[in-house]
Write a protein that holds these residues in place. Sequence first.
Motif, PDB file in Angstrom:
ATOM      1  N   LEU A   1       0.825  -1.204   0.000  1.00 31.37           N
ATOM      2  CA  LEU A   1       0.000   0.000   0.000  1.00 31.37           C
ATOM      3  C   LEU A   1       0.863   1.259   0.000  1.00 31.37           C
ATOM      4  O   LEU A   1       0.541   2.247  -0.671  1.00 31.37           O
ATOM      5  CB  LEU A   1      -0.933   0.003   1.212  1.00 31.37           C
ATOM      6  N   GLU A   2       1.941   1.223   0.737  1.00 31.27           N
ATOM      7  CA  GLU A   2       2.855   2.367   0.748  1.00 31.27           C
ATOM      8  C   GLU A   2       3.452   2.591  -0.641  1.00 31.27           C
ATOM      9  O   GLU A   2       3.636   3.728  -1.088  1.00 31.27           O
ATOM     10  CB  GLU A   2       3.955   2.137   1.779  1.00 31.27           C
ATOM     11  N   LYS A   3       3.736   1.487  -1.330  1.00 30.30           N
ATOM     12  CA  LYS A   3       4.317   1.572  -2.666  1.00 30.30           C
ATOM     13  C   LYS A   3       3.409   2.344  -3.626  1.00 30.30           C
ATOM     14  O   LYS A   3       3.885   3.100  -4.478  1.00 30.30           O
ATOM     15  CB  LYS A   3       4.546   0.151  -3.204  1.00 30.30           C
ATOM     16  N   VAL A   4       2.097   2.179  -3.451  1.00 31.02           N
ATOM     17  CA  VAL A   4       1.148   2.855  -4.347  1.00 31.02           C
ATOM     18  C   VAL A   4       0.576   4.131  -3.725  1.00 31.02           C
ATOM     19  O   VAL A   4      -0.353   4.732  -4.269  1.00 31.02           O
ATOM     20  CB  VAL A   4      -0.001   1.904  -4.753  1.00 31.02           C
ATOM     21  N   GLY A   5       1.121   4.538  -2.574  1.00 26.96           N
ATOM     22  CA  GLY A   5       0.700   5.776  -1.939  1.00 26.96           C
ATOM     23  C   GLY A   5      -0.653   5.713  -1.264  1.00 26.96           C
ATOM     24  O   GLY A   5      -1.335   6.734  -1.133  1.00 26.96           O
ATOM     25  N   MET A   6      -1.045   4.508  -0.781  1.00 22.37           N
ATOM     26  CA  MET A   6      -2.364   4.343  -0.193  1.00 22.37           C
ATOM     27  C   MET A   6      -2.307   3.834   1.250  1.00 22.37           C
ATOM     28  O   MET A   6      -3.320   3.381   1.784  1.00 22.37           O
ATOM     29  CB  MET A   6      -3.188   3.364  -1.043  1.00 22.37           C
ATOM     30  N   GLN A   7      -1.165   3.949   1.904  1.00 21.15           N
ATOM     31  CA  GLN A   7      -1.031   3.429   3.262  1.00 21.15           C
ATOM     32  C   GLN A   7      -1.942   4.140   4.260  1.00 21.15           C
ATOM     33  O   GLN A   7      -2.394   3.532   5.242  1.00 21.15           O
ATOM     34  CB  GLN A   7       0.439   3.497   3.734  1.00 21.15           C
ATOM     35  N   ASP A   8      -2.249   5.402   4.015  1.00 18.94           N
ATOM     36  CA  ASP A   8      -3.098   6.152   4.950  1.00 18.94           C
ATOM     37  C   ASP A   8      -4.581   5.797   4.819  1.00 18.94           C
ATOM     38  O   ASP A   8      -5.402   6.275   5.603  1.00 18.94           O
ATOM     39  CB  ASP A   8      -2.921   7.661   4.729  1.00 18.94           C
ATOM     40  N   PHE A   9      -4.909   4.969   3.842  1.00 21.30           N
ATOM     41  CA  PHE A   9      -6.311   4.596   3.604  1.00 21.30           C
ATOM     42  C   PHE A   9      -6.583   3.142   3.997  1.00 21.30           C
ATOM     43  O   PHE A   9      -7.616   2.592   3.641  1.00 21.30           O
ATOM     44  CB  PHE A   9      -6.661   4.794   2.128  1.00 21.30           C
ATOM     45  N   SER A  10      -5.680   2.522   4.729  1.00 20.78           N
ATOM     46  CA  SER A  10      -5.750   1.082   4.963  1.00 20.78           C
ATOM     47  C   SER A  10      -7.026   0.631   5.660  1.00 20.78           C
ATOM     48  O   SER A  10      -7.485  -0.496   5.452  1.00 20.78           O
ATOM     49  CB  SER A  10      -4.534   0.608   5.771  1.00 20.78           C
ATOM     50  N   LYS A  11      -7.636   1.497   6.476  1.00 19.29           N
ATOM     51  CA  LYS A  11      -8.835   1.110   7.229  1.00 19.29           C
ATOM     52  C   LYS A  11     -10.127   1.513   6.542  1.00 19.29           C
ATOM     53  O   LYS A  11     -11.215   1.231   7.038  1.00 19.29           O
ATOM     54  CB  LYS A  11      -8.773   1.706   8.635  1.00 19.29           C
ATOM     55  N   ARG A  12     -10.019   2.161   5.390  1.00 17.87           N
ATOM     56  CA  ARG A  12     -11.218   2.579   4.652  1.00 17.87           C
ATOM     57  C   ARG A  12     -11.887   1.376   3.981  1.00 17.87           C
ATOM     58  O   ARG A  12     -11.222   0.408   3.596  1.00 17.87           O
ATOM     59  CB  ARG A  12     -10.849   3.590   3.570  1.00 17.87           C
ATOM     60  N   GLN A  13     -13.193   1.469   3.804  1.00 12.98           N
ATOM     61  CA  GLN A  13     -13.897   0.488   2.985  1.00 12.98           C
ATOM     62  C   GLN A  13     -13.614   0.821   1.525  1.00 12.98           C
ATOM     63  O   GLN A  13     -13.577   1.994   1.142  1.00 12.98           O
ATOM     64  CB  GLN A  13     -15.396   0.545   3.285  1.00 12.98           C
ATOM     65  N   ILE A  14     -13.419  -0.183   0.691  1.00 16.46           N
ATOM     66  CA  ILE A  14     -12.953   0.077  -0.673  1.00 16.46           C
ATOM     67  C   ILE A  14     -13.946   0.925  -1.474  1.00 16.46           C
ATOM     68  O   ILE A  14     -13.538   1.664  -2.373  1.00 16.46           O
ATOM     69  CB  ILE A  14     -12.654  -1.236  -1.430  1.00 16.46           C
ATOM     70  N   GLY A  15     -15.225   0.854  -1.138  1.00 13.50           N
ATOM     71  CA  GLY A  15     -16.212   1.638  -1.862  1.00 13.50           C
ATOM     72  C   GLY A  15     -16.152   3.122  -1.566  1.00 13.50           C
ATOM     73  O   GLY A  15     -16.761   3.925  -2.282  1.00 13.50           O
ATOM     74  N   GLU A  16     -15.416   3.515  -0.532  1.00 17.36           N
ATOM     75  CA  GLU A  16     -15.295   4.925  -0.166  1.00 17.36           C
ATOM     76  C   GLU A  16     -14.208   5.638  -0.960  1.00 17.36           C
ATOM     77  O   GLU A  16     -14.041   6.851  -0.825  1.00 17.36           O
ATOM     78  CB  GLU A  16     -14.978   5.049   1.326  1.00 17.36           C
TER      79      GLU A  16
END
Length: 247
Positions: free
Chosen positions: A122-137
């Motif tokens: 997730l860090e590699k794609v710049g999405m580590q801060d969204f790890s707890k989000r539901q994917i639909g959000e």
Amino acid sequence: MDSALTVKNVFVSYHGNEALRDVSFSVDPGSLVGIIGPNGAGKSTLIKALLNLIPKDQGEVKIYGKNIKEMRKFIAYVPQRSHIDWDFPITVLDAVIIGCYPTLGLFKRPKKKEKAWALQCLEKVGMQDFSKRQIGELSGGQQQRVFLARALAQKAQVFFLDEPFVGIDAASEETIIHILKELSTNGKTILVVHHDLSKVNDYFDQLIVLNKELIGSGKIDQVLQADVLSKAYSGRFSFLDKLEVQA
């Protein structure tokens, strides 16, 4: 060295209608390959047929000389976003952890090591801060990054991506193509169904041109030519003025 992918005489039909006819080509290891052609040309059908997600009428597909079943855990597939249920109640992190399952072994569940690896992806794609989000959000670009992270978590050798740049923001597209190029440099083989012909020179080192049958395949300078594209697009190729093609 064996070809990363060898396709021989693939035919596919739906309800008696021919979708692909006698498609054969090979892809070298470490290639970043664009699959292009007009709407209805069979690009997505090709990927699904290669992965045994839909039946072939006939034909043979080998990954590094072995059949798909033997190589399944070394293959990552990112489908079109429109084919994913974004309302499914799963977090971003859990979606990426799923990519770890092919290498876990039967009946084993992911543990701290797999969670840590998923977070790295997730860090590699710049999405580590969204790890707890539901994917639909997430936005379209963020969703596409998450599914690329899932593919990275799989530690695959060959990646198939179906229209990964459709409906996403420019920053996400730049991030994704940068990662794909890096994977290619590191010896991974990537095939991408793509529609924006103005970017094929910048994105790919090899092209597969389809219109239900193979029109051309090979290195960019061999395939990105006016006669090949004119045949694929039935002469409707005003976009060629914007491309570096050879007459």
